[in-house]
Design an enzyme around this catalytic site. Structure first.
Site, PDB file in Angstrom:
ATOM      1  N   ARG A 121      -2.470  -2.083  -3.569  1.00 48.80           N
ATOM      2  CA  ARG A 121      -3.679  -1.292  -3.398  1.00 48.80           C
ATOM      3  C   ARG A 121      -3.582  -0.098  -4.341  1.00 48.80           C
ATOM      4  NH1 ARG A 121      -5.018   3.275   0.855  1.00 48.80           N
ATOM      5  NH2 ARG A 121      -7.201   3.549   0.358  1.00 48.80           N
TER       6      ARG A 121
ATOM      7  N   ASN B 110       0.873  -1.170   0.000  1.00 47.20           N
ATOM      8  CA  ASN B 110       0.000   0.000   0.000  1.00 47.20           C
ATOM      9  C   ASN B 110       0.913   1.224   0.000  1.00 47.20           C
ATOM     10  OD1 ASN B 110      -1.775   2.051   0.519  1.00 47.20           O
ATOM     11  ND2 ASN B 110      -2.761   1.049   2.274  1.00 47.20           N
TER      12      ASN B 110
ATOM     13  N   GLU C 204      -8.395  -5.097   4.998  1.00 49.74           N
ATOM     14  CA  GLU C 204      -8.195  -4.773   3.584  1.00 49.74           C
ATOM     15  C   GLU C 204      -7.015  -5.519   2.996  1.00 49.74           C
ATOM     16  OE1 GLU C 204      -8.811  -0.655   5.036  1.00 49.74           O
ATOM     17  OE2 GLU C 204      -9.338  -0.237   2.957  1.00 49.74           O
TER      18      GLU C 204
ATOM     19  N   HIS D  51     -12.742   2.993  -0.391  1.00 45.92           N
ATOM     20  CA  HIS D  51     -12.797   1.961   0.663  1.00 45.92           C
ATOM     21  C   HIS D  51     -13.495   0.700   0.158  1.00 45.92           C
ATOM     22  CE1 HIS D  51     -12.863   5.277   4.036  1.00 45.92           C
ATOM     23  NE2 HIS D  51     -11.621   4.853   3.830  1.00 45.92           N
TER      24      HIS D  51
ATOM     25  N   ARG E 204     -11.865  15.441   7.428  1.00 46.33           N
ATOM     26  CA  ARG E 204     -12.625  15.886   6.251  1.00 46.33           C
ATOM     27  C   ARG E 204     -14.054  16.252   6.648  1.00 46.33           C
ATOM     28  NH1 ARG E 204     -10.949  10.734   3.463  1.00 46.33           N
ATOM     29  NH2 ARG E 204      -8.862  11.149   2.641  1.00 46.33           N
TER      30      ARG E 204
END
Ligand code: ADP
Length: 423
Positions: free
Chosen positions: A106, A21, A399, A195, A256
């Site tokens: 990823r 990743n 993940e 996601h 965010r």
């Protein structure tokens, strides 16, 4: 794609997958053994390109092996991956091992083209590059990671697993923004969602927890990490998700804003004289929980609330109010909901968030059992009382495992298709 079980998937004696990743200044990696889906080593290289780079490597084999740390400048992604490879080699898990079946990357943005994982070739790499305008923060780093890994093991299959892929099943009426169609199409502006690897994994695990197949159930997944997103999954297919063109849309997140009147941006340009980049930074990095109360860690926010801090309490209420709106909206989108499932850092660990998000939703069939909700566990579990019409669950996301499973399955299929595998 359907994910086959591990057995017989690669079938060549190569059964390890390295998951990478790659971020702009960091690389996270995990080496997994796909014969039993265990982790052999995990690591992180951060602050790449700075004087104070750091590599933390944790071998998980050989019982009692301790985590190792290196500090000092690591110039670029190539140096980072080399350093990680050295650490793996020191544990007898080097990248030159014949047991390594593939590297799974990823990749954040796969646009509309990549609806499933793909084996990376030059053409795929070009397409990921073409998506940089819609993913300027993420895809360049992912590409650097891919190039570096390919240079190190050009003979090894490398697979891209996209954060957007699971959401490509969204119907057009959910994916399109109601703006001028030509402008939208010219700039590929639409809701992609992110996601996806987590939403796919967690919705499938939730079906398992309910003793059903993914096709039989409708699930609302609430992925609440530092970034946060919700998805509505009908019969195993994503039909709606809260993130959009970028990960900024939707839920209140650590830093965010999530949903906001778009006019706020040009208001800030006109009235506050802010530039596009400044507003970008404001909404992505200085908003959400951190903007509201100065903290983005839910543990700290709860601690402050317990001490009577009103700003922290208001930030919590705004966070939960948004979640509740999405649960209601996605209940309407799905029509029938079998489970609402919480995952990622906040979703897995914060009982107060879970309780508050579901409070008052009895009319939708939702309730949380206080005792079950209070249990701490790494296992998927139900937290709703027996009488509740809709199951409420906590399912830890993974993940990296999902990327490894998809990578291994694809490499197995590719080998099978070439006739190189006969078992
Ligand atoms: P990322 O989006 O970075 O992958 P994670 O899924 O790891 O994020 O979630 C990180 C967030 O999870 C932290 O910012 C914190 O708010 C929250 N978190 C982690 N542990 C706990 C805990 N024990 N209780 C409440 N919140 C937690």
């Amino acid at each position: 794609m359907t994910i086959p079980t591990t057995e017989g998937s690669a079938g060549t004696g190569a059964y390890r997958v390295l998951v990478l990743n790659s971020g702009s200044s960091s690389v996270k990696y995990q080496l997994l053994d796909m014969s039993d889906r265990t982790r052999l080593a995990v690591g992180l290289v951060e602050r790449i390109g700075e004087e104070t780079s750091r590599l933390v490597h944790t071998p998980l084999v050989g019982g009692g092996a301790e985590r190792r740390e290196r500090t000092g400048p690591i110039a670029d992604h190539e140096a980072a991956l080399k350093a990680a490879a050295e650490e793996l080699a020191a544990d007898g898990l080097g990248l030159d091992s014949p047991q390594l079946a593939a590297i799974g990357h990823r990749v954040v943005h796969g646009g509309l083209r990549f609806t499933e994982p793909v084996v990376i070739d030059d053409e795929v790499l070009k397409e990921i590059e073409r998506l940089i305008p819609v993913a300027p923060l993420h895809n360049p780093a992912n590409i650097t990671g891919i190039r570096t890994a390919r240079a190190m093991r050009p003979d090894l299959p490398q697979v891209a697993v996209f954060d957007t892929a699971f959401h490509t099943t969204m119907p057009e009426y959910a994916a399109r923004y109601a703006i001028d169609t030509e402008t939208a199409d010219a700039h590929r502006i639409r809701r992609y969602g992110f996601h996806g690897t987590s939403h796919a994994y967690v919705s499938r695990r939730t079906a398992e927890l309910l003793g059903r197949t993914p096709e039989e159930v409708n699930v609302i997944v609430l992925h609440l990490g530092n970034g946060a997103s919700a998805s509505a999954v009908a019969g195993g297919r994503c039909v709606e998700t809260s993130m959009g063109l970028t990960p900024l849309e939707g839920l209140v997140m650590g830093t965010r804003s999530g949903d906001i009147d778009p006019a706020v941006t040009f208001h800030l340009m006109r009235v506050a004289g802010m530039s596009a980049d400044e507003i970008d930074a404001l909404l992505n990095k200085k908003s959400g929980l951190v903007g509201l109360c100065g903290d983005n860690d839910m543990r700290e926010i709860r601690r402050r609330i317990d001490e009577g801090d009103e700003r922290a309490a208001l930030a919590f209420d705004i966070y939960v109010h948004r979640l509740k709106k999405y649960i209601g909206a996605y209940s309407a989108v799905l029509g029938r909901v079998d489970a609402v499932v919480f995952t990622a850092g906040v979703g897995e660990n914060s009982a107060p968030v879970r309780e508050a998000a579901v409070a008052g939703l009895e009319e939708l069939g939702l309730a949380v059992d206080a005792d079950l909700n209070g249990v701490r566990s790494d296992e998927p579990r139900l937290i709703s009382p027996d009488y509740a019409r809709v199951a409420v669950a906590v399912v830890p996301t993974d993940e990296e495992l999902e990327i490894a499973v998809q990578t291994f399955a694809l490499v197995g299929q590719a080998r099978g298709a070439l006739g190189q595998v006969h078992n």
